[in-house]
Scaffold this motif. Structure first.
Motif, PDB file in Angstrom:
ATOM      1  N   GLN A 210      50.719  43.051  33.112  1.00  0.00           N
ATOM      2  CA  GLN A 210      49.293  42.822  33.713  1.00  0.00           C
ATOM      3  C   GLN A 210      49.116  43.629  34.929  1.00  0.00           C
ATOM      4  O   GLN A 210      48.026  44.153  35.197  1.00  0.00           O
ATOM      5  CB  GLN A 210      49.077  41.453  33.732  1.00  0.00           C
ATOM      6  CG  GLN A 210      48.921  40.875  32.412  1.00  0.00           C
ATOM      7  CD  GLN A 210      48.771  39.122  32.478  1.00  0.00           C
ATOM      8  OE1 GLN A 210      49.209  38.834  33.481  1.00  0.00           O
ATOM      9  NE2 GLN A 210      48.126  38.725  31.561  1.00  0.00           N
TER      10      GLN A 210
ATOM     11  N   ASP B  94      48.810  47.249  34.574  1.00  0.00           N
ATOM     12  CA  ASP B  94      47.554  47.772  33.822  1.00  0.00           C
ATOM     13  C   ASP B  94      46.448  47.365  34.530  1.00  0.00           C
ATOM     14  O   ASP B  94      45.427  48.207  34.695  1.00  0.00           O
ATOM     15  CB  ASP B  94      47.406  46.902  32.573  1.00  0.00           C
ATOM     16  CG  ASP B  94      48.250  47.064  31.433  1.00  0.00           C
ATOM     17  OD1 ASP B  94      48.797  48.445  31.461  1.00  0.00           O
ATOM     18  OD2 ASP B  94      48.287  46.626  30.567  1.00  0.00           O
ATOM     19  N   ILE B  95      46.308  46.557  35.738  1.00  0.00           N
ATOM     20  CA  ILE B  95      45.009  46.310  36.397  1.00  0.00           C
ATOM     21  C   ILE B  95      44.836  46.704  37.619  1.00  0.00           C
ATOM     22  O   ILE B  95      43.850  46.648  38.393  1.00  0.00           O
ATOM     23  CB  ILE B  95      44.810  44.599  36.461  1.00  0.00           C
ATOM     24  CG1 ILE B  95      45.702  43.924  37.156  1.00  0.00           C
ATOM     25  CG2 ILE B  95      44.787  43.876  34.788  1.00  0.00           C
ATOM     26  CD1 ILE B  95      45.338  42.421  37.283  1.00  0.00           C
TER      27      ILE B  95
ATOM     28  N   PRO C 280      43.587  41.339  45.789  1.00  0.00           N
ATOM     29  CA  PRO C 280      42.402  40.632  45.126  1.00  0.00           C
ATOM     30  C   PRO C 280      42.909  40.218  43.660  1.00  0.00           C
ATOM     31  O   PRO C 280      42.561  39.091  43.228  1.00  0.00           O
ATOM     32  CB  PRO C 280      41.166  41.492  44.929  1.00  0.00           C
ATOM     33  CG  PRO C 280      41.962  42.886  45.198  1.00  0.00           C
ATOM     34  CD  PRO C 280      43.075  42.869  45.980  1.00  0.00           C
ATOM     35  N   PHE C 281      43.970  40.675  43.167  1.00  0.00           N
ATOM     36  CA  PHE C 281      44.651  40.123  41.857  1.00  0.00           C
ATOM     37  C   PHE C 281      45.842  39.699  42.252  1.00  0.00           C
ATOM     38  O   PHE C 281      46.729  39.360  40.896  1.00  0.00           O
ATOM     39  CB  PHE C 281      44.778  41.484  40.764  1.00  0.00           C
ATOM     40  CG  PHE C 281      43.540  42.166  40.868  1.00  0.00           C
ATOM     41  CD1 PHE C 281      42.216  41.692  41.117  1.00  0.00           C
ATOM     42  CD2 PHE C 281      43.384  43.721  40.721  1.00  0.00           C
ATOM     43  CE1 PHE C 281      41.082  42.474  40.844  1.00  0.00           C
ATOM     44  CE2 PHE C 281      42.335  44.567  40.775  1.00  0.00           C
ATOM     45  CZ  PHE C 281      41.060  43.885  40.673  1.00  0.00           C
TER      46      PHE C 281
ATOM     47  N   HIS D  42      41.072  44.605  34.560  1.00  0.00           N
ATOM     48  CA  HIS D  42      41.189  43.616  35.672  1.00  0.00           C
ATOM     49  C   HIS D  42      40.158  42.685  35.500  1.00  0.00           C
ATOM     50  O   HIS D  42      40.206  41.507  35.945  1.00  0.00           O
ATOM     51  CB  HIS D  42      41.259  44.318  37.274  1.00  0.00           C
ATOM     52  CG  HIS D  42      39.999  44.873  37.670  1.00  0.00           C
ATOM     53  ND1 HIS D  42      39.694  46.209  37.806  1.00  0.00           N
ATOM     54  CD2 HIS D  42      38.733  44.371  38.144  1.00  0.00           C
ATOM     55  CE1 HIS D  42      38.515  46.377  38.408  1.00  0.00           C
ATOM     56  NE2 HIS D  42      38.042  45.213  38.451  1.00  0.00           N
TER      57      HIS D  42
ATOM     58  N   GLY E 170      42.256  40.634  33.153  1.00  0.00           N
ATOM     59  CA  GLY E 170      43.639  40.418  33.788  1.00  0.00           C
ATOM     60  C   GLY E 170      43.715  39.559  35.185  1.00  0.00           C
ATOM     61  O   GLY E 170      44.789  38.792  35.358  1.00  0.00           O
ATOM     62  N   ALA E 171      42.707  39.738  35.888  1.00  0.00           N
ATOM     63  CA  ALA E 171      42.727  39.236  37.151  1.00  0.00           C
ATOM     64  C   ALA E 171      42.837  37.621  37.047  1.00  0.00           C
ATOM     65  O   ALA E 171      43.394  37.013  37.807  1.00  0.00           O
ATOM     66  CB  ALA E 171      41.627  39.588  38.037  1.00  0.00           C
TER      67      ALA E 171
ATOM     68  N   ALA F  82      44.553  35.885  34.704  1.00  0.00           N
ATOM     69  CA  ALA F  82      45.958  35.539  34.613  1.00  0.00           C
ATOM     70  C   ALA F  82      46.782  36.024  35.775  1.00  0.00           C
ATOM     71  O   ALA F  82      47.631  35.154  36.072  1.00  0.00           O
ATOM     72  CB  ALA F  82      46.477  36.591  33.419  1.00  0.00           C
TER      73      ALA F  82
END
Ligand code: SF4
Ligand code: SF4
Lengths: 426, 239
Positions: free
Chosen positions: A23, A26-27, A108-109, B226, B229-230, B232
């Motif tokens: 993840q 990917d993000i 931010p993620f 995202h 995904g964000a 998760a």
């Protein structure tokens, strides 16, 4: 890059991939918000050390081999084979990363660059490009684990020497450093070197703690090297010892990653629940002070005292308040660094980088924020419960003429105890 | 004109819907079938309860307070963009069904001018944010971090927004006609109303939709995942 090596690298990415890291890869928006979080990027202004750039190198290979869009249009993602240039940069960016996860705090993620870097290290190790010094230190620890009897006499005679000093400091000719004590409450796993044993032994003795010392050190170069299997086996040495002795608590010394390995990682690595708890020495000292089992007096430590949160026990380990409570028990002149706790700047010495000569330059540059913080605090004493942090901050201290005393917290504790020879305990 | 609109605004939309949902499905399936790390990645302090963890995840995902702290300007533009995009999305729901209460309250004229204002502001904010992003990426000290994907997405987004704004600011076609077109798509009896075809914004709708199609078809294969995904990864933060 020959086909065999390529296959090895791709295989390692496949084997080490987890849902979380997939993840992350990917993000990531390449928004670069993480740039100002990383002490190395801030200290060097070099793209190599921008957190997302470290991840980008791994992402380039991942995109080429594990992502349909990347396979179809590699140019769009700059997807490519792991050639020499890529592996060279990967080596620098991965082994320089201190794993402080300050980037994760601000992203931010919440992308955990350290976990992505772990895959980068695995890629390097797979093709024989792992950091040599860290690898050797890890192998030496494993060798000791397999041949402990060979080392026993030397170790025990070392403990005897320290015991003599403890007797002098405490004024008690009966004071001991117990070895292999079956059924003790605490197994203390120190670092190599008397400095991490002596003050702890004084404190345990004064508090009447039923303890015993481990034949192994808590430091874990397998973890820094980037080989979780070696890391597990290195920690297993004292975990098995603790089980054999039947202790109630394993206590790790003032060493950041040792705490994280033992408390946060080990059970998941070993796929077993430990029959004892794992504590940092300062959790224990805090407990002993609060229970009144040791006496500390204010006024014995001169000057303003500040405290540095080692990333691996603080942001990554959850120990924020106990060490502060300990320090506050020793002095009325305590001041926190700004920012602190979860936002604390990494000192720049984590992740094994203090053992890597060729990264000395970045390491010293990456301390710029810590130097600013220390100067602004106006403190003359730094309480710092991590060996790697201390080595780094000692270097910064000298280089920038900060005139700071960089101290282990347990040394300060012993200094504040009314003992016959406490002043020279350290 | 008719062929252009048929390609971008009828068949392109169907193709896009298929690629977008299938692509997102595959992406989520890939995530779901990759084993989680047995080691917890969370950082401290951590909420103690499951509810607390979810609340923290939602806060981190929708507000990103830590990012705001470290780079307030970037955060402001990112917030503006995402909020304006949300407003634009809500505005576009009129294509499916006219709002229940608002038009009655405001009257046809009032509703049109409300939509013009709201849509105009949202469209302008999005455009400003995208231009800021392009500038930041191109001239920032870290410009070499960017890869073509980043510019492709920003370019497509800019195309969507500029053409949308063109329809909003220069068109004299209102929601009812667009709704007739969009509802015809939903009912699988696609046609483009005469009013749009003969208006001055027929080609802007076509181009708006061309960019929308490309943008949404590329979405599942880009970092824009995202959007899902964000949630998760921000939950992983407290595991
Ligand atoms: S802040 Fe997070 S999403 Fe942005 S570039 Fe860094 S790692 Fe990627
Ligand atoms: S973990 Fe620390 S050193 Fe590594 S990239 Fe992130 S901020 Fe930099």
């Amino acid at each position: 890059m020959d086909a065999q090596a390529l296959q090895t690298i791709v295989g390692v990415i496949d084997k080490r991939m987890t849902r979380q890291v997939k993840q992350y890869l990917d993000i990531c928006a390449r928004c670069a918000i993480c740039k100002d979080a990383c002490h190395q990027y801030v200290g060097t202004d070099d793209l190599t050390y921008l957190p997302a750039r470290r991840a980008e190198l791994i992402r380039q290979v991942y995109k080429k081999y594990f992502d349909s869009a990347g396979r179809l249009v590699p140019a769009l993602y700059e997807a490519r084979d792991p050639d020499d240039a890529l592996l060279d940069e990967l080596y620098t960016s991965c082994y320089a990363c201190t794993g402080c996860r300050r980037c994760m705090y601000y992203c931010p993620f919440s992308i955990d660059t350290q976990q992505i870097v772990a895959i980068g290290k695995a890629m390097l190790i797979a093709v024989g490009r792992g950091q040599e010094m860290l690898g050797q230190l890890a192998d030496a620890a494993l060798f000791k684990g397999e041949n402990v009897e060979m080392f026993r006499d030397v170790l025990v005679s070392g403990f005897k020497d320290i015991e003599a000093e403890v007797r002098e400091i405490t004024g008690d000719p009966e004071a001991t450093i117990p070895v292999d004590k079956q059924g003790a409450d605490i197994l203390y796993v120190a670092l190599a070197g008397a400095h991490s044993i002596r003050p702890a032994a004084v404190i345990f003795h004064e508090a009447g703690v039923d303890w015993t010392i481990s034949l192994f050190e808590a430091a874990n170069y397998g973890y820094f090297f980037g080989d979780p299997e070696k890391a597990r086996l290195i920690a297993k040495r004292f975990m098995d010892e603790a089980k054999r002795l039947g202790v109630k608590e394993v206590v790790v010394p003032e060493c950041g990653h040792a705490y994280r390995v033992a408390e946060i990682f080990y059970e998941a690595w070993a796929k077993e629940a430990l029959p004892f708890k794992v504590s940092h020495i300062l959790e224990v000292v805090d407990r002993l002070i609060k229970q009144g089992r040791i006496t500390v007096e204010k006024g014995r430590i001169e000057g303003r005292v500040t405290y540095h949160d080692p990333c691996q026990i603080a942001r990554n380990g959850g120990i924020y308040e106990q060490p502060r409570d300990v320090v506050r028990a020793l002095t009325d002149d305590f001041v926190d660094l700004i920012p602190n706790r979860a936002e604390q700047w990494c000192c720049g010495g984590g992740g094994g980088i203090v053992a890597i000569d060729e990264l000395r330059d970045v390491r010293l540059k990456s301390g710029s924020k810590k130097v600013e913080q220390l100067k602004a605090s106006g403190a003359s004493v730094l309480a710092c419960p991590c060996e790697n942090c201390r080595l780094q901050i000692e270097d910064l201290n000298e280089m920038h003429g900060l005139g700071l005393q960089v101290r282990q917290v347990i040394d300060l504790v012993v200094e504040a105890m009314p003992l016959p020879r406490s002043a020279s305990a350290s | 004109m008719e062929t252009y609109l048929q390609i971008t605004s009828i068949w392109g939309v169907y193709l896009t819907a298929f690629v977008f949902f299938a692509g997102m499905g595959v992406r989520i399936y890939q995530w779901a079938t990759t084993p989680r790390s047995p080691v917890p990645f969370g950082m401290f302090p951590k909420p103690a309860t499951r509810g607390g963890r979810i609340a923290a995840m939602l806060r981190d995902t929708f507000v990103a307070p830590h990012s705001a702290q470290i780079e307030p300007r970037m955060w402001t533009f990112a917030m503006l963009f995402h909020l304006a995009a949300l407003a634009a999305f809500v505005g576009h729901l009129r294509l499916v069904q006219e709002y229940p209460v608002l038009p009655k309250l405001l009257g046809t004229e009032g509703m049109n001018s409300f939509a013009a204002w709201a849509g105009g502001i949202a469209g302008t904010l999005m455009m400003v944010a995208v231009l800021y992003w392009i500038g930041r990426r191109t001239f920032g000290a870290f410009k070499n971090l960017s890869v073509p994907e980043d510019y492709l997405l920003l370019g497509l987004l800019l195309g969507v927004i500029v053409m949308g704004n063109h329809m909003r600011f220069f068109g004299d076609v209102h929601a009812a006609e667009y709704r007739a077109w969009f509802q015809s798509l939903l009912l699988f009896r696609p046609h483009i109303p005469e009013e749009i075809m003969t208006s001055n914004v027929g080609w802007s709708l076509g181009t708006h939709m061309l960019f929308v199609d490309l943008f949404l078809m590329y979405f599942p294969f880009s970092k824009l995942v995202h959007a899902v995904g964000a949630f998760a990864t921000n939950l992983t933060r407290s595991e």
